[in-house]
Design a protein around this motif. Structure first.
Motif, PDB file in Angstrom:
ATOM      1  N   GLU A 292       1.122  -1.239  -0.076  1.00 28.10           N
ATOM      2  CA  GLU A 292       0.153  -0.304  -0.208  1.00 28.10           C
ATOM      3  C   GLU A 292       0.829   1.125   0.417  1.00 28.10           C
ATOM      4  O   GLU A 292       0.952   2.266  -0.870  1.00 28.10           O
ATOM      5  CB  GLU A 292      -0.964  -0.446   1.263  1.00 28.10           C
ATOM      6  N   PRO A 293       1.829   1.392   0.798  1.00 27.82           N
ATOM      7  CA  PRO A 293       2.518   2.182   1.003  1.00 27.82           C
ATOM      8  C   PRO A 293       3.899   2.443  -0.244  1.00 27.82           C
ATOM      9  O   PRO A 293       4.063   3.939  -1.090  1.00 27.82           O
ATOM     10  CB  PRO A 293       3.639   2.432   2.197  1.00 27.82           C
ATOM     11  N   GLU A 296       1.627   3.914  -2.873  1.00 30.16           N
ATOM     12  CA  GLU A 296       1.415   5.176  -2.710  1.00 30.16           C
ATOM     13  C   GLU A 296       2.776   6.111  -2.837  1.00 30.16           C
ATOM     14  O   GLU A 296       2.738   7.576  -4.075  1.00 30.16           O
ATOM     15  CB  GLU A 296       1.001   5.787  -1.570  1.00 30.16           C
ATOM     16  N   ARG A 297       3.741   5.649  -2.955  1.00 28.75           N
ATOM     17  CA  ARG A 297       5.279   6.246  -3.144  1.00 28.75           C
ATOM     18  C   ARG A 297       5.548   6.862  -4.527  1.00 28.75           C
ATOM     19  O   ARG A 297       5.585   7.396  -5.218  1.00 28.75           O
ATOM     20  CB  ARG A 297       5.773   5.926  -2.707  1.00 28.75           C
ATOM     21  N   ALA A 300       3.232   8.924  -6.356  1.00 23.94           N
ATOM     22  CA  ALA A 300       3.975   9.993  -5.874  1.00 23.94           C
ATOM     23  C   ALA A 300       5.010  10.432  -7.069  1.00 23.94           C
ATOM     24  O   ALA A 300       4.993  11.665  -7.045  1.00 23.94           O
ATOM     25  CB  ALA A 300       4.756  10.729  -4.261  1.00 23.94           C
ATOM     26  N   VAL A 317      -5.012  -0.499  -4.532  1.00 27.49           N
ATOM     27  CA  VAL A 317      -4.798  -1.634  -3.309  1.00 27.49           C
ATOM     28  C   VAL A 317      -5.217  -2.385  -2.013  1.00 27.49           C
ATOM     29  O   VAL A 317      -5.867  -1.525  -2.184  1.00 27.49           O
ATOM     30  CB  VAL A 317      -3.262  -0.808  -2.527  1.00 27.49           C
ATOM     31  N   GLU A 331       9.944  -1.220  -5.301  1.00 21.58           N
ATOM     32  CA  GLU A 331      10.064  -0.923  -5.974  1.00 21.58           C
ATOM     33  C   GLU A 331       9.875   0.431  -7.229  1.00 21.58           C
ATOM     34  O   GLU A 331       9.964   0.896  -7.692  1.00 21.58           O
ATOM     35  CB  GLU A 331      10.657   0.963  -4.686  1.00 21.58           C
TER      36      GLU A 331
ATOM     37  N   ASP B 102       7.217   6.182   6.808  1.00 24.32           N
ATOM     38  CA  ASP B 102       7.483   6.106   6.091  1.00 24.32           C
ATOM     39  C   ASP B 102       9.384   7.045   5.862  1.00 24.32           C
ATOM     40  O   ASP B 102       9.556   7.000   6.219  1.00 24.32           O
ATOM     41  CB  ASP B 102       6.201   7.069   5.257  1.00 24.32           C
ATOM     42  N   TYR B 103       8.963   6.617   4.321  1.00 25.77           N
ATOM     43  CA  TYR B 103      10.553   7.072   3.601  1.00 25.77           C
ATOM     44  C   TYR B 103      10.443   7.765   2.284  1.00 25.77           C
ATOM     45  O   TYR B 103       9.574   7.286   1.258  1.00 25.77           O
ATOM     46  CB  TYR B 103      11.515   6.078   3.841  1.00 25.77           C
ATOM     47  N   LEU B 104      11.706   8.286   1.731  1.00 28.31           N
ATOM     48  CA  LEU B 104      11.870   9.297  -0.159  1.00 28.31           C
ATOM     49  C   LEU B 104      13.156   8.983   0.331  1.00 28.31           C
ATOM     50  O   LEU B 104      14.005   8.863   0.986  1.00 28.31           O
ATOM     51  CB  LEU B 104      11.120  10.384   1.218  1.00 28.31           C
ATOM     52  N   GLU B 111       6.891  17.948  -5.070  1.00 28.75           N
ATOM     53  CA  GLU B 111       5.480  17.296  -5.120  1.00 28.75           C
ATOM     54  C   GLU B 111       5.543  16.185  -4.582  1.00 28.75           C
ATOM     55  O   GLU B 111       4.649  15.772  -3.268  1.00 28.75           O
ATOM     56  CB  GLU B 111       5.333  17.081  -6.370  1.00 28.75           C
ATOM     57  N   GLU B 112       6.950  14.643  -4.430  1.00 34.20           N
ATOM     58  CA  GLU B 112       6.816  13.952  -4.051  1.00 34.20           C
ATOM     59  C   GLU B 112       6.799  14.020  -2.743  1.00 34.20           C
ATOM     60  O   GLU B 112       6.010  13.037  -1.902  1.00 34.20           O
ATOM     61  CB  GLU B 112       7.614  13.386  -3.902  1.00 34.20           C
ATOM     62  N   ALA B 115       3.842  15.513  -0.735  1.00 35.65           N
ATOM     63  CA  ALA B 115       2.053  14.039  -0.999  1.00 35.65           C
ATOM     64  C   ALA B 115       2.679  12.888   0.318  1.00 35.65           C
ATOM     65  O   ALA B 115       1.605  13.130   0.307  1.00 35.65           O
ATOM     66  CB  ALA B 115       2.566  13.450  -2.198  1.00 35.65           C
ATOM     67  N   ARG B 116       4.068  12.425   0.118  1.00 36.72           N
ATOM     68  CA  ARG B 116       4.007  12.124   1.627  1.00 36.72           C
ATOM     69  C   ARG B 116       3.925  12.282   3.679  1.00 36.72           C
ATOM     70  O   ARG B 116       3.160  12.494   3.534  1.00 36.72           O
ATOM     71  CB  ARG B 116       5.611  11.892   1.601  1.00 36.72           C
ATOM     72  N   ARG B 120       0.762  11.500   5.947  1.00 39.47           N
ATOM     73  CA  ARG B 120       1.218  11.713   7.126  1.00 39.47           C
ATOM     74  C   ARG B 120      -0.284  12.340   7.703  1.00 39.47           C
ATOM     75  O   ARG B 120      -0.502  11.923   9.073  1.00 39.47           O
ATOM     76  CB  ARG B 120       2.776  11.639   7.363  1.00 39.47           C
ATOM     77  N   ARG B 170     -13.961   4.475   1.386  1.00 41.60           N
ATOM     78  CA  ARG B 170     -12.905   4.428   1.446  1.00 41.60           C
ATOM     79  C   ARG B 170     -13.050   5.780   0.298  1.00 41.60           C
ATOM     80  O   ARG B 170     -12.175   5.956  -0.460  1.00 41.60           O
ATOM     81  CB  ARG B 170     -12.605   3.367   0.783  1.00 41.60           C
ATOM     82  N   THR B 176     -11.181  -0.940  -6.832  1.00 41.58           N
ATOM     83  CA  THR B 176     -11.466  -2.289  -7.796  1.00 41.58           C
ATOM     84  C   THR B 176     -13.071  -2.733  -8.001  1.00 41.58           C
ATOM     85  O   THR B 176     -13.211  -2.547  -7.453  1.00 41.58           O
ATOM     86  CB  THR B 176     -10.721  -3.384  -7.890  1.00 41.58           C
TER      87      THR B 176
END
Lengths: 434, 224
Positions: A292-293, A296-297, A300, A317, A331, B102-104, B111-112, B115-116, B120, B170, B176
């Motif tokens: 799921e995350p 999303e990543r 994005a 998802v 990823e 989370d991580y980036l 923008e990413e 979004a992250r 959160r 949701r 789906t």
């Protein structure tokens, strides 16, 4: 075939011409030797008394004679006898005491005609007989000797064979170690071979280790460089993004171009990093990855590109979906699929990234309604370095490299990658795994 | 970009001055209250109360980012977004296991990051209290199985209500068709779902656009 058997056979084969030569010599001297032996017997039998009798009484009775008598002038003593054959006569005329030739029915010529002198002169000077050629010496003792020689050679090669076997065993047992545990120390060719092999092995091993170290260095260098480039690139991306928001129509196109190039560089760098990981520069991690995350990543990450291209990206998802793989690589793989789906699409196009769980099976489906690929290209999509002709003619966005990474990642983590046409055109890539 | 939820405070722990500045400028521009610390050791003693989110660079000089993460986790449950310039998965997995949310991975587009951060801090766009769900003009009473559109009662069949309720739970996310059938109309199929959806749209009238078809996925109830 063992070395011993070969040695034995070799000796026998080498002896064969020798045996042939012996037989030939025997064959060619047999007639001559026989002729002189017969001549000797004749001189004993047709002695002076016999000559005297012959001279006085030319007839020898009616019984069938086994000999013919010739005079000094080679004329037959008995008138009904045939004349002496010219070839024999020539020999005698040259002063030979004995003349001979091979005779016989047809070609066999297994008979001898021998004429020898029994008196100095007179009508009974020569006597000729016809006899069978004595039988040749039997051949089997020679064959026995040859086979015996072969056997002896085979037995004699046993110690050599033992040493070769020992050397082979030592090489087998050495495995990955530097040198042979047991080296044949004899001062001969086998000893030399053993020593040379041991030396060579150590050298080769050194070389292999050297190459492995070089490879490791190169991969670590690649991983580190990739990392070092990421930081300034992050700053560059930030600057470009700020520029984009300045709304200067004149420079907008230039900025857009710069952003595209930067985006290409970024995806290339990430794929290079992924390739280095796949080649073993860094340890792979196989842990359950929450999808799921991750989705999303990925979405994005491509948000900016999708907006710029006018492509809509949607995702769904199933709650709690996860897959056992290396987080970074998975990823990157899914990102490559989504990135390609956006790049090779048209304005107003769609990309759908759907992760569903059915039983224990996870399916990651990335579909687009872009122009898609031909049937021929579809079959070759997973191949390394493949890029369809159509795609090649556009900007070099590195999709071939990207797809080969996807396929490598799937291979590594036991996932299945399939490509199919989307309904109504476009391409659908599906990754499934346990 | 929706406004930042109630002036959230974000702590940025990043040693690279340029990147830190960009992040701070960007987040401030989006209406966040941003605090920046460049030094890992200084970041050890920072007060975590009143923070809505921490953005933490894993490759910090001084105290290694991972230690900092451990430290923060012991003291607070503030969401932590880690930044990594490494392709090394072990790092990220360790970070996530230590409690990062989370991580980036660098380099990232602003923008990413937004979004992250928003993911959160996201306050649900739907208001769900007890058995009532509100999505824009649509309001659903789950127990009474009553639906209203801008206060006016919507006459829905049981299947239509289930489909709308399932999407509303949701809202903003695409579902789906398969999942929707499974959860809302277990006896139906994707074909009957399409029929229900088109009837629902008719009943929603001018708000029918709220019920979106999502290409390649299924349907989504759009949040206003």
């Amino acid at each position: 075939m063992g070395l011993r058997l070969k040695t034995g056979l070799l000796v026998m084969v080498l002896l064969a011409p020798l045996v042939g030569l012996l037989l030939w010599i025997q064959g060619s001297t047999r007639a001559e030797a026989g002729a002189y032996a017969i001549a000797g017997e004749m001189r004993e039998r047709f002695d002076e008394d016999w000559v005297a009798r012959c001279e006085s009484r030319p007839r020898f009775g009616r019984r069938r004679r086994r000999f013919h008598v010739y005079g000094e002038d080679f004329s037959p003593r008995v008138r009904s006898d045939l004349a002496l054959v010219a070839s024999l006569r020539e020999q005698l005329e040259q002063g030979e005491e004995t003349a001979w030739r091979r005779v016989g029915p047809g070609e066999s010529q297994n008979g001898l005609e021998v004429v020898t002198r029994v008196a100095a002169s007179g009508p009974c000077a020569y006597v000729g007989v016809r006899r069978r050629l004595p039988p040749p010496a039997p051949i089997w003792p020679i064959l026995m000797v040859v086979m015996l020689a072969g056997l002896v050679a085979a037995l004699a090669s046993a110690p050599l064979v033992r040493r070769v076997r020992k050397l082979t065993k030592a090489i087998d047992e050495a495995g990955d170690s530097d040198a042979l545990s047991q080296v044949d120390s004899s001062r001969d060719e086998l000893g030399d071979l053993s020593r040379a092999f041991s030396r060579d092995r150590a050298t080769l091993r050194g070389k292999v280790q050297e190459i492995a170290e070089q490879k490791q260095t190169l991969q670590t260098f690649l991983a580190n460089t990739t990392h070092d480039v990421m930081t300034p690139l992050t700053a560059l991306v930030g600057h470009l993004s700020s520029l984009r928001n300045l709304h200067d129509e004149d420079s907008r196109q230039e900025v857009q171009g710069a952003i595209e190039e930067t985006e290409y560089m970024r995806s290339l760098l990430r794929n290079l990093g992924a390739a280095a990981r796949l080649d073993g520069a860094l340890d792979l991690v196989a842990e359950p990855v929450a999808l799921e995350p991750l989705v999303e990543r990925v979405v994005a990450r491509f948000d900016a590109l999708a907006k710029e291209r006018g492509v809509e990206v949607n995702s769904a998802v199933d709650t709690g979906a996860s897959l056992r793989a290396d987080l970074t690589l998975l990823e990157q793989a899914i990102g490559n699929l989504v990135g390609n789906a956006i790049r090779y699409n048209r304005p107003g196009g769609h990309v759908a990234l759907v992760v569903s769980v059915d039983g224990g099976q996870v399916e990651i489906r990335c579909a687009d309604d872009g122009p898609g690929v031909s049937d021929a290209d579809l079959a070759r999509l997973g191949e390394r370095r493949f890029r369809s002709k159509e795609a090649r003619s556009r900007r070099p966005t590195g999709s071939g490299f990207g797809l080969s990474i996807v396929s490598d990642v799937c291979d590594r983590f036991g996932l299945t990658l399939r490509f199919a046409h989307s309904e109504g055109g476009g391409l659908t890539a599906t990754i499934t795994g346990p | 970009m929706p406004p930042a939820p109630e002036k959230a405070r974000i702590l940025v722990v990043e040693d690279d001055a340029k990147i830190a500045q960009q992040i701070c400028v960007q987040l401030r521009g989006e209406g966040f209250d941003v605090e920046h610390i460049a030094d890992g050791n200084a970041a050890r003693d920072v007060a975590l109360d009143n923070l809505s989110l921490v953005i933490l660079d894993l490759m910090l000089p001084g105290t290694y980012g991972m230690d900092l993460l451990k430290l923060y986790r012991e003291r607070s449950d503030v969401p932590v977004l880690i930044l990594s310039a490494r392709q090394d998965t072990a790092d990220k997995v360790r970070g996530l296991k230590l409690g990062a949310d989370d991580y980036l991975t660098k380099p990232f587009w602003p923008e990413e990051l937004s979004a992250r951060v928003m993911a959160r801090l996201r306050r649900p766009d739907i208001r769900e209290s007890g058995d009532q769900i509100e999505v824009g003009p649509i309001s659903l009473e789950l127990t009474q199985r009553e639906a209203t559109l801008q206060g006016a009662t919507l006459e829905l069949t049981p299947s239509e209500f289930e489909i709308l309720a399932t999407l509303a739970k949701r809202a903003g996310n695409a579902m789906t068709k398969r999942k929707l059938v499974e959860q809302a109309i277990p006896n139906g199929n994707e074909r009957s779902l399409d029929v229900h959806i088109s009837r629902l749209r008719k009943k929603l009238g001018e708000h029918s656009a709220l019920l979106e078809t999502v290409w390649g996925v299924g349907f989504r109830l759009r949040t206003p």
